[in-house]
Write a protein that holds these residues in place. Structure first.
Motif, PDB file in Angstrom:
ATOM      1  N   THR A 230       0.801  -1.229   0.000  1.00 37.58           N
ATOM      2  CA  THR A 230       0.000   0.000   0.000  1.00 37.58           C
ATOM      3  C   THR A 230       0.830   1.275   0.000  1.00 37.58           C
ATOM      4  O   THR A 230       0.309   2.346  -0.305  1.00 37.58           O
ATOM      5  CB  THR A 230      -0.921   0.035   1.236  1.00 37.58           C
ATOM      6  OG1 THR A 230      -0.112   0.060   2.430  1.00 37.58           O
ATOM      7  CG2 THR A 230      -1.833  -1.190   1.265  1.00 37.58           C
ATOM      8  N   GLY A 231       2.107   1.175   0.389  1.00 37.27           N
ATOM      9  CA  GLY A 231       2.973   2.338   0.379  1.00 37.27           C
ATOM     10  C   GLY A 231       2.949   3.171   1.635  1.00 37.27           C
ATOM     11  O   GLY A 231       3.565   4.246   1.677  1.00 37.27           O
ATOM     12  N   SER A 232       2.263   2.712   2.684  1.00 37.18           N
ATOM     13  CA  SER A 232       2.194   3.505   3.909  1.00 37.18           C
ATOM     14  C   SER A 232       1.956   2.597   5.100  1.00 37.18           C
ATOM     15  O   SER A 232       1.331   1.542   4.989  1.00 37.18           O
ATOM     16  CB  SER A 232       1.069   4.544   3.820  1.00 37.18           C
ATOM     17  OG  SER A 232       0.976   5.283   5.024  1.00 37.18           O
ATOM     18  N   TYR A 233       2.470   3.052   6.267  1.00 40.68           N
ATOM     19  CA  TYR A 233       2.159   2.401   7.540  1.00 40.68           C
ATOM     20  C   TYR A 233       0.984   3.083   8.238  1.00 40.68           C
ATOM     21  O   TYR A 233       0.478   2.562   9.234  1.00 40.68           O
ATOM     22  CB  TYR A 233       3.373   2.451   8.470  1.00 40.68           C
ATOM     23  CG  TYR A 233       4.442   1.428   8.170  1.00 40.68           C
ATOM     24  CD1 TYR A 233       4.295   0.106   8.561  1.00 40.68           C
ATOM     25  CD2 TYR A 233       5.615   1.791   7.506  1.00 40.68           C
ATOM     26  CE1 TYR A 233       5.278  -0.843   8.318  1.00 40.68           C
ATOM     27  CE2 TYR A 233       6.604   0.854   7.255  1.00 40.68           C
ATOM     28  CZ  TYR A 233       6.425  -0.460   7.660  1.00 40.68           C
ATOM     29  OH  TYR A 233       7.400  -1.394   7.414  1.00 40.68           O
ATOM     30  N   ASP A 234       0.577   4.253   7.749  1.00 43.27           N
ATOM     31  CA  ASP A 234      -0.488   5.024   8.366  1.00 43.27           C
ATOM     32  C   ASP A 234      -1.837   4.411   7.992  1.00 43.27           C
ATOM     33  O   ASP A 234      -2.204   4.367   6.809  1.00 43.27           O
ATOM     34  CB  ASP A 234      -0.416   6.482   7.904  1.00 43.27           C
ATOM     35  CG  ASP A 234      -1.312   7.400   8.724  1.00 43.27           C
ATOM     36  OD1 ASP A 234      -2.380   6.946   9.185  1.00 43.27           O
ATOM     37  OD2 ASP A 234      -0.946   8.577   8.899  1.00 43.27           O
ATOM     38  N   LEU A 235      -2.589   3.972   8.986  1.00 38.88           N
ATOM     39  CA  LEU A 235      -3.865   3.306   8.718  1.00 38.88           C
ATOM     40  C   LEU A 235      -4.870   4.220   8.041  1.00 38.88           C
ATOM     41  O   LEU A 235      -5.789   3.740   7.359  1.00 38.88           O
ATOM     42  CB  LEU A 235      -4.446   2.769  10.031  1.00 38.88           C
ATOM     43  CG  LEU A 235      -3.669   1.639  10.699  1.00 38.88           C
ATOM     44  CD1 LEU A 235      -4.253   1.329  12.065  1.00 38.88           C
ATOM     45  CD2 LEU A 235      -3.669   0.385   9.824  1.00 38.88           C
ATOM     46  N   ARG A 236      -4.734   5.527   8.183  1.00 36.88           N
ATOM     47  CA  ARG A 236      -5.680   6.460   7.570  1.00 36.88           C
ATOM     48  C   ARG A 236      -5.450   6.608   6.074  1.00 36.88           C
ATOM     49  O   ARG A 236      -6.310   7.137   5.367  1.00 36.88           O
ATOM     50  CB  ARG A 236      -5.574   7.821   8.248  1.00 36.88           C
ATOM     51  CG  ARG A 236      -6.016   7.819   9.716  1.00 36.88           C
ATOM     52  CD  ARG A 236      -5.583   9.055  10.455  1.00 36.88           C
ATOM     53  NE  ARG A 236      -4.128   9.136  10.589  1.00 36.88           N
ATOM     54  CZ  ARG A 236      -3.493  10.030  11.332  1.00 36.88           C
ATOM     55  NH1 ARG A 236      -4.195  10.927  12.016  1.00 36.88           N
ATOM     56  NH2 ARG A 236      -2.183  10.036  11.403  1.00 36.88           N
ATOM     57  N   ARG A 237      -4.305   6.126   5.587  1.00 38.52           N
ATOM     58  CA  ARG A 237      -3.959   6.299   4.173  1.00 38.52           C
ATOM     59  C   ARG A 237      -4.025   5.002   3.380  1.00 38.52           C
ATOM     60  O   ARG A 237      -3.643   4.986   2.204  1.00 38.52           O
ATOM     61  CB  ARG A 237      -2.558   6.897   4.053  1.00 38.52           C
ATOM     62  CG  ARG A 237      -2.422   8.262   4.718  1.00 38.52           C
ATOM     63  CD  ARG A 237      -1.016   8.787   4.577  1.00 38.52           C
ATOM     64  NE  ARG A 237      -0.860  10.091   5.215  1.00 38.52           N
ATOM     65  CZ  ARG A 237       0.272  10.773   5.273  1.00 38.52           C
ATOM     66  NH1 ARG A 237       1.370  10.260   4.720  1.00 38.52           N
ATOM     67  NH2 ARG A 237       0.322  11.941   5.874  1.00 38.52           N
ATOM     68  N   ILE A 238      -4.467   3.927   3.996  1.00 39.54           N
ATOM     69  CA  ILE A 238      -4.486   2.638   3.314  1.00 39.54           C
ATOM     70  C   ILE A 238      -5.859   2.002   3.484  1.00 39.54           C
ATOM     71  O   ILE A 238      -6.727   2.516   4.195  1.00 39.54           O
ATOM     72  CB  ILE A 238      -3.398   1.693   3.859  1.00 39.54           C
ATOM     73  CG1 ILE A 238      -3.649   1.375   5.342  1.00 39.54           C
ATOM     74  CG2 ILE A 238      -2.020   2.296   3.675  1.00 39.54           C
ATOM     75  CD1 ILE A 238      -2.639   0.406   5.923  1.00 39.54           C
ATOM     76  N   GLY A 239      -6.042   0.848   2.836  1.00 37.30           N
ATOM     77  CA  GLY A 239      -7.308   0.139   2.942  1.00 37.30           C
ATOM     78  C   GLY A 239      -7.515  -0.780   1.753  1.00 37.30           C
ATOM     79  O   GLY A 239      -6.715  -0.812   0.808  1.00 37.30           O
ATOM     80  N   GLY A 240      -8.601  -1.552   1.799  1.00 37.19           N
ATOM     81  CA  GLY A 240      -8.990  -2.389   0.674  1.00 37.19           C
ATOM     82  C   GLY A 240      -8.167  -3.632   0.455  1.00 37.19           C
ATOM     83  O   GLY A 240      -8.276  -4.274  -0.591  1.00 37.19           O
TER      84      GLY A 240
END
Length: 366
Positions: A230-240
């Protein structure tokens, strides 16, 4: 390994120093500003712990004339309870810094998130456990039975470590920080088992430590796989992720639910051993704190699951990378999950080993 097998208090100090030097190298090896900042934070607090440990070792030698574990155990029987309490307090303060317990755990969540994923998994599994082992060996073997005042204080430190660690995890959105705070929280559980003492408490300590090494290392590896996809560890910037990678979601559930203590996973057996002994000793407040922490741990794991796997990705244009080499990561994470499932379905094997080791502490026969 050197810290685990040594039978000499000064040698234990030396092995802690070797670990400190190597850990600093791994923290700083990338050369990024955040890694250098983390290296400095790790150095300052752990150097304080190292100096405190050296002074404590000197005080123990001055009081007993020995540093060998066996000789110390015999010499401690001839010391006054007040002197034993002072010596133990100095040693334990140093070891608790190394273990990442309350109130001196700030170096851990402030530094771990800068490490490369494989090194982070290694640190999460092993680094703080050396401090835990030193605490167990000190109060459960060398100075056993430890003064009641020391064990009582250790129990309340464990409760505070559990609670503050899980609250820190609940606050953050970065998966590495969430899992780093959960290291602190789970250290609290292990310290609680040590504070309960006796063969049952020591066996619970050993069982919980092995379970936590495997589960925590696996969670950091899975977090790194999520980052690669996903390219991020930040949960607000990833999903699906569950829609496109359901197997990764199922793989995450094994260590995550085990960390919470959902039956019949290994974390359930580990927490059952600790809580059962706490109830047997009438430690109802400590038991209540441990149960509350399990609920909050479930919240953190569900937050990762809902944000990373269940909800849609916030960017409608997001797609999986075309080429992502995760074969070794799948092999490592799958292997750790298999070990977790083996312990979960066959806990008696590890429990018998832990009980035999616990009986060997304090001069007992294995």
């Amino acid at each position: 390994n050197g810290a685990f097998i040594t039978g000499d208090l000064f040698n234990l100090y030396v092995w802690f120093e070797v670990m400190l030097i190597c850990a600093l190298g791994l923290f700083a090896i990338g050369g990024r500003l955040d890694q250098l900042d983390a290296s400095f934070k790790y150095l300052v607090l752990n150097l304080f712990g190292t100096l405190l440990l050296l002074m404590a070792v000197g005080a123990v030698y001055g009081a007993t004339g020995h540093l060998n574990y066996g000789a110390l155990a015999e010499a401690a029987q001839h010391l006054s309870p007040a002197l034993v309490t002072v010596l133990l307090t100095a040693l334990l303060l140093a070891f608790l810094i190394k273990a990442g317990s309350f109130p001196l755990y700030a170096w851990l969540p402030a530094s771990y998130h800068t490490l490369p994923a494989p090194v982070l998994a290694l640190f999460a599994g092993l680094l703080t456990k050396v401090g835990i082992y030193a605490v167990l060996r000190t109060v459960g073997d060398v100075f056993a039975p430890a003064p009641q005042l020391v064990m009582e204080a250790l129990g309340w430190i464990a409760a505070a470590t559990m609670l503050l660690g899980v609250l820190g995890a609940a606050y953050h959105w970065d998966m590495r920080r969430i899992l780093a705070f959960h290291i602190v929280s789970q250290i609290g559980y292990i310290l609680l088992a040590i504070a309960l003492a006796g063969d049952a408490g020591n066996a619970a300590t050993l069982f919980y430590t092995v379970h936590h090494i495997i589960v925590k290392a696996n969670l950091f590896l899975i977090a790194a796989m999520i980052w690669r996809l996903t390219g991020s560890y930040d949960l607000r910037r990833i999903g699906g992720l569950y829609k496109v990678h359901p197997l990764l979601g199922l793989l995450f559930l094994v260590p995550a639910l085990s960390l919470v203590g959902i039956p019949p996973l290994s974390g359930f057996w580990a927490k059952l051993l600790v809580l059962q002994e706490a109830l047997d000793q009438g430690r109802y407040v400590w038991t209540a704190v441990a149960l509350l922490v399990s609920v909050l741990t479930l919240y953190s794991m569900m937050k990762i699951w809902m944000q990373a796997f269940w909800k849609a990705h916030p960017d409608d244009r997001w797609q999986l990378p075309e080429r992502t080499r995760l074969g070794p990561a799948w092999l490592a994470s799958g292997g750790l999950a298999a070990i977790t499932l083996y312990i979960s379905l066959n806990p008696q094997a590890l429990l018998s080993y832990s009980q035999a080791a616990a009986r060997a502490l304090g001069g007992g026969a294995p």
